[in-house]
Scaffold this motif. Structure first.
Motif, PDB file in Angstrom:
ATOM      1  N   GLU A  82      -0.812  -5.638   3.020  1.00 44.25           N
ATOM      2  CA  GLU A  82       0.297  -4.746   3.396  1.00 44.25           C
ATOM      3  C   GLU A  82       1.080  -5.378   4.551  1.00 44.25           C
ATOM      4  N   ALA A  83       2.393  -5.478   4.367  1.00 45.66           N
ATOM      5  CA  ALA A  83       3.242  -6.103   5.390  1.00 45.66           C
ATOM      6  C   ALA A  83       3.289  -5.269   6.677  1.00 45.66           C
ATOM      7  N   ASN A  84       3.216  -3.953   6.529  1.00 48.15           N
ATOM      8  CA  ASN A  84       3.325  -3.065   7.692  1.00 48.15           C
ATOM      9  C   ASN A  84       1.987  -2.939   8.421  1.00 48.15           C
TER      10      ASN A  84
ATOM     11  N   SER B 233       0.824  -1.212   0.000  1.00 46.12           N
ATOM     12  CA  SER B 233       0.000   0.000   0.000  1.00 46.12           C
ATOM     13  C   SER B 233       0.851   1.252   0.000  1.00 46.12           C
ATOM     14  N   GLY B 234       1.931   1.244  -0.845  1.00 45.05           N
ATOM     15  CA  GLY B 234       2.644   2.491  -1.116  1.00 45.05           C
ATOM     16  C   GLY B 234       1.735   3.353  -1.997  1.00 45.05           C
ATOM     17  N   VAL B 235       2.247   4.521  -2.401  1.00 43.91           N
ATOM     18  CA  VAL B 235       1.429   5.434  -3.223  1.00 43.91           C
ATOM     19  C   VAL B 235       0.918   4.713  -4.468  1.00 43.91           C
TER      20      VAL B 235
ATOM     21  N   ASN C  41      -0.372  -5.904   8.411  1.00 44.64           N
ATOM     22  CA  ASN C  41       0.476  -6.947   9.016  1.00 44.64           C
ATOM     23  C   ASN C  41       0.349  -8.247   8.214  1.00 44.64           C
ATOM     24  N   SER C  42       0.231  -8.111   6.922  1.00 39.05           N
ATOM     25  CA  SER C  42      -0.022  -9.276   6.064  1.00 39.05           C
ATOM     26  C   SER C  42       0.972  -9.306   4.912  1.00 39.05           C
ATOM     27  N   GLN C  43       2.104  -9.912   5.152  1.00 40.57           N
ATOM     28  CA  GLN C  43       3.127  -9.963   4.101  1.00 40.57           C
ATOM     29  C   GLN C  43       2.845 -11.115   3.142  1.00 40.57           C
TER      30      GLN C  43
ATOM     31  N   GLY D 118       7.248  13.595   7.856  1.00 41.86           N
ATOM     32  CA  GLY D 118       7.007  12.600   6.813  1.00 41.86           C
ATOM     33  C   GLY D 118       8.199  11.650   6.833  1.00 41.86           C
ATOM     34  N   PHE D 119       7.956  10.374   6.585  1.00 47.31           N
ATOM     35  CA  PHE D 119       9.059   9.398   6.558  1.00 47.31           C
ATOM     36  C   PHE D 119       9.985   9.702   5.381  1.00 47.31           C
ATOM     37  N   GLY D 120       9.414  10.016   4.204  1.00 45.59           N
ATOM     38  CA  GLY D 120      10.230  10.172   2.993  1.00 45.59           C
ATOM     39  C   GLY D 120       9.919  11.415   2.191  1.00 45.59           C
TER      40      GLY D 120
ATOM     41  N   LYS E 176      11.413 -13.072  -4.359  1.00 47.59           N
ATOM     42  CA  LYS E 176      10.739 -13.638  -3.175  1.00 47.59           C
ATOM     43  C   LYS E 176       9.350 -14.197  -3.483  1.00 47.59           C
ATOM     44  N   LEU E 177       8.631 -13.581  -4.430  1.00 45.34           N
ATOM     45  CA  LEU E 177       7.231 -13.986  -4.622  1.00 45.34           C
ATOM     46  C   LEU E 177       7.029 -14.969  -5.770  1.00 45.34           C
ATOM     47  N   MET E 178       8.024 -15.063  -6.675  1.00 42.92           N
ATOM     48  CA  MET E 178       7.875 -16.045  -7.761  1.00 42.92           C
ATOM     49  C   MET E 178       9.263 -16.485  -8.238  1.00 42.92           C
TER      50      MET E 178
ATOM     51  N   ALA F 131      17.202   1.326  -1.971  1.00 40.62           N
ATOM     52  CA  ALA F 131      17.202   2.404  -2.985  1.00 40.62           C
ATOM     53  C   ALA F 131      15.886   3.173  -2.883  1.00 40.62           C
ATOM     54  N   LEU F 132      15.965   4.501  -3.053  1.00 41.19           N
ATOM     55  CA  LEU F 132      14.740   5.305  -2.920  1.00 41.19           C
ATOM     56  C   LEU F 132      13.863   5.233  -4.157  1.00 41.19           C
ATOM     57  N   TYR F 133      14.500   5.019  -5.327  1.00 42.92           N
ATOM     58  CA  TYR F 133      13.747   5.167  -6.585  1.00 42.92           C
ATOM     59  C   TYR F 133      13.905   3.963  -7.514  1.00 42.92           C
TER      60      TYR F 133
ATOM     61  N   GLY G   1      10.609   6.317 -10.105  1.00 43.48           N
ATOM     62  CA  GLY G   1      10.407   6.662  -8.701  1.00 43.48           C
ATOM     63  C   GLY G   1       9.907   8.082  -8.521  1.00 43.48           C
ATOM     64  N   GLY G   2       9.388   8.347  -7.343  1.00 41.84           N
ATOM     65  CA  GLY G   2       8.822   9.662  -7.036  1.00 41.84           C
ATOM     66  C   GLY G   2       7.304   9.554  -7.058  1.00 41.84           C
ATOM     67  N   VAL G   3       6.690  10.351  -6.195  1.00 42.74           N
ATOM     68  CA  VAL G   3       5.238  10.245  -6.005  1.00 42.74           C
ATOM     69  C   VAL G   3       4.436  10.441  -7.302  1.00 42.74           C
TER      70      VAL G   3
END
Ligand SMILES: Cc1cc2nc3c(=O)[nH]c(=O)nc-3n(C[C@H](O)[C@H](O)[C@H](O)COP(=O)(O)OP(=O)(O)OC[C@H]3O[C@@H](n4cnc5c(N)ncnc54)[C@H](O)[C@@H]3O)c2cc1C
Length: 496
Positions: free
Chosen positions: A41-43, A19-21, A256-258, A61-63, A296-298, A442-444, A479-481
Motif C-alpha cells: 500500500e502506497a499510503n 488496500s482499497g475495499v 508506505n510501499s508504492q 469518512g474520506f469518501g 505505470k506498472l507495465m 474520478a470516483l468510480y 465503482g462503489g463499495v
C-alpha cells in the motif's frame, strides 16, 4: 532423536497492490484459500477512498457514506468462519435521506415502498401508484440483470449460459438500454421533483441521467426495496473490519510501499518491484486504478485501448466541516437539490465546470455516532459532484463552489453556516487523484453513460498475462463499495 523429513508443500504466494475495499476483500479471500498474501500500500494506512479523516476533535469518512448490500460484507466474514457482529454493527435507516427542493418542498425517503410512495404523494401530488410501479419495475430489472452485470465476470462466456441470463436477454426491453434515465423517469412521473429525485441515482456511479441508459435507474433498487444502512463508525469501519480480518488470516501489510512495476516473465505475472526490490509471487492482483496499472506498472504491455480510453466518471469537491451547532431539521443523509438539474449536468458533462447552483449533499454521521463531533457540534461532510480533473483551475473552482454551497444552504435552512465552521478540510479531484492514485481523480473509474459501459470495463483478469487479476472500482463490475466487494468475489471464483 531421528526426525524423518516431512514433505511440506510450499504455500502459493499472492501479492495485492493497494488496500482499497477491493484490495482488502481480495486479500481476505486469497488468504482464506490458503495463499500467503502480501498487500503493498502506497499510503501509510489501509482503506483507499474508504479511509477516515480526524481533525480538531471531529471525525469524517474520506469518501463513501451510504452503506447498501450489507449481506455482501456479512457473506465474506461468514465465509471465513467469523461472526460479523464480532467485527462491526449496522442499522437500517428510517428515513434513509431527507430531500430539500428549491421551492421549499421537503420530503423524506423511506426503505419501505408503501411509506415512501405515500410521502411522495403527500408532498408532491405524484400518485403513490406511480412510485410503487417504478420500484417494482426496478426490482424486476435488478433480478434480471444482477447475475449478468454484477455477480459474475461479464467477460467469461459461461456467465451468459444460465437460465437467468437467457431470460434477461428475452426481456431486453424491460432492461431499458435504448432510452436514458431522465426520459424513462419523465414518462413514469408527472412531477418534476420526483423525476429529479430518481434521476439522482446516476450520480451513484458518476454518470449523467440525461445520457446514461435507463437500466441505471436500477441503482435506486437496493435503497428502497432492500434498505439503506448506517455502519457504526461510518464507512471507514468497513475498511477497519476487513483489515482486522485480513490480519487474523495472516495477510502481511506493507504500508508506505508504492509498487513500481509488475514483473512479467514471458506471458506470466511473477511478482512486483517495490523500492527496486523484486518480490516474487504466483498471483498478482492490482487494486490500483486500471489505467495507471497499465501506464505505470507495465508500460511495455499493450493496453486494451478501447477500455482504457473510456470517458471517466465524475469526481467531487468535499468540504469536511466541523460545525459549531446542531441542526435537528437535518438527518444523516441530506440532499439540497439544484434548481436546474439539466444545466448542472451540462456543466459536469460538457463544459467540465461547476454550475453555480449545484446539488449539495450533507452527510452528518454525528446523528448516529456521538463521538464523531464534540458536544453541541456536528461533522458535516458536504459534497458536490464535479467533473474529473482535466487541468481546471481547482483553487478557483473550490473557492467559487464554497460560496455557492454556503448561499444555497443559507437559502434552504435560513441560517448562515459560514460563521459556524470551526474546522475545515477540503478534497477535490486533484487531491483525490493524488491520495488514492485514481486516474483524473474520478470516483468510480469510467462513467456509465454509454449503453455498452458494462462491457467496456476492464475484466477482473488479464486476457494476455497469466496470473494477473484486477479488483476495485475501476474494473468490472464497477465503482462503489458493494461492487468493489463483488470484484473480489469474482476473482475468488476465477482463481477457483
Ligand atoms: C468522495 C467520495 C464519495 C463516495 N461515495 C460513495 C458512497 O456513498 N457509496 C459507495 O458505495 N461508494 C462511494 N464512493 C466510491 C467508493 O469509495 C469507491 O468505489 C471504493 O472505495 C474504491 O475502492 P477500490 O477498491 O477501488 O480502491 P481505492 O479506494 O481506489 O484504493 C486504492 C488503493 O490502492 C493504493 N495504490 C494504488 N496504486 C498503488 C501502488 N502502485 N502501490 C501501492 N498501493 C497503491 C492507493 O493508495 C489506495 O489506497 C465514494 C468515493 C469518494 C472518493
Amino acid at each position: 532423536m531421528f526426525l524423518s523429513p516431512v514433505m511440506t508443500k510450499a504455500k502459493k504466494k499472492a501479492i495485492v497492490i493497494g488496500s482499497g475495499v477491493g484490495g482488502l476483500a481480495t486479500a481476505v479471500r486469497l488468504a482464506r484459500k490458503g495463499l500467503e498474501v502480501t498487500v503493498f500500500e502506497a499510503n501509510p494506512s489501509y482503506g483507499g477512498k474508504a479511509t477516515k479523516i480526524e481533525k480538531d476533535g471531529f471525525f469524517w469518512g474520506f469518501g463513501p457514506s451510504l452503506f447498501t448490500f450489507p449481506e455482501l460484507l456479512d457473506e465474506l466474514f461468514q465465509l471465513c468462519g467469523r461472526n460479523p457482529a464480532d467485527y462491526y454493527h449496522y442499522h437500517r435507516l428510517d428515513p434513509i435521506c431527507n430531500y430539500f427542493f428549491p421551492d421549499g418542498t421537503r420530503l423524506s425517503a423511506f426503505a419501505q415502498p408503501e411509506k415512501f410512495a405515500a410521502e411522495i404523494e403527500l408532498k408532491t401530488g405524484e400518485p403513490s401508484s406511480h412510485v410503487l410501479a417504478h420500484l417494482s419495475k426496478l426490482k424486476k430489472v435488478y433480478l434480471l440483470t444482477k447475475d449478468i452485470f454484477l455477480f459474475k465476470s461479464v467477460h467469461k462466456l459461461r456467465s451468459y449460459l444460465t437460465l437467468k441470463s437467457i431470460q434477461a436477454l428475452f426481456n431486453i426491453s424491460d432492461i431499458g438500454i435504448n432510452t436514458n434515465m431522465n426520459a424513462a423517469n419523465s414518462r413514469q412521473f408527472k412531477d418534476k421533483r420526483v423525476v429529479q429525485l430518481f434521476n439522482r441515482y446516476a450520480t451513484y456511479n458518476g454518470s449523467d441521467p440525461y445520457i446514461a441508459p435507463s437500466t441505471l435507474n436500477v441503482i435506486a433498487h437496493p435503497e428502497y426495496n432492500q434498505g439503506g444502512y448506517f455502519l457504526d463508525g461510518g464507512m471507514p469501519d468497513l475498511s477497519r473490519s476487513l483489515y482486522q480480518l485480513a490480519c487474523e488470516l495472516g495477510v502481511e501489510f506493507k504500508f508506505n510501499s508504492q509498487v513500481q512495476k509488475i514483473n512479467i516473465t514471458g506471458k506470466t505475472a511473477t511478482g512486483i518491484f517495490e523500492k527496486g526490490i523484486l518480490h516474487e509471487a504466483d498471483i498478482v492482483v492490482s487494486n490500483m486504478d486500471v489505467v495507471y496499472t497499465y501506464q505505470k506498472l507495465m508500460p511495455e504491455q499493450e493496453a486494451p485501448a478501447k477500455i482504457i480510453e473510456q470517458p471517466k466518471s465524475t469526481s467531487a469537491i468535499i468540504f469536511y466541516w466541523g460545525i459549531n451547532r446542531q441542526f435537528p431539521e437535518l438527518d444523516l443523509h441530506n440532499i439540497f437539490f439544484s434548481g436546474n438539474y439539466p444545466r448542472e449536468f451540462d456543466y459536469l458533462t460538457n463544459k467540465k465546470l461547476i454550475y453555480s447552483d449545484p446539488t449539495v449533499y450533507v452527510f452528518i454521521s454525528k446523528k448516529y455516532q456521538q463521538q464523531h463531533a464534540p458536544a453541541s457540534c456536528e461533522n458535516w461532510f458536504t459534497l458536490i459532484n464535479v467533473p474529473h480533473d482535466e487541468g481546471q483551475n481547482w483553487d478557483e473552482l473550490i473557492s467559487e463552489a464554497r460560496k455557492n454551497i454556503l448561499a444555497k444552504l443559507k437559502a434552504s435552512l435560513g441560517v448562515d453556516i459560514e460563521p459556524l465552521i470551526i474546522s475545515e478540510t477540503v478534497n477535490s479531484p486533484k487531491t483525490i487523484g493524488a491520495k488514492t492514485l485514481s486516474h483524473l481523480g474520478a470516483l468510480y473509474g469510467s462513467s456509465s453513460n454509454n449503453k455498452y459501459s458494462a462491457f467496456l470495463r476492464h475484466p477482473n483478469f488479464s486476457r494476455k498475462i497469466k496470473n494477473l487479476y484486477f479488483c476495485g472500482g475501476s474494473v468490472h463490475p464497477g465503482g462503489g463499495v458493494p461492487l468493489c466487494l463483488l470484484s473480489a468475489k469474482i476473482i475468488d471464483e476465477l482463481i477457483g
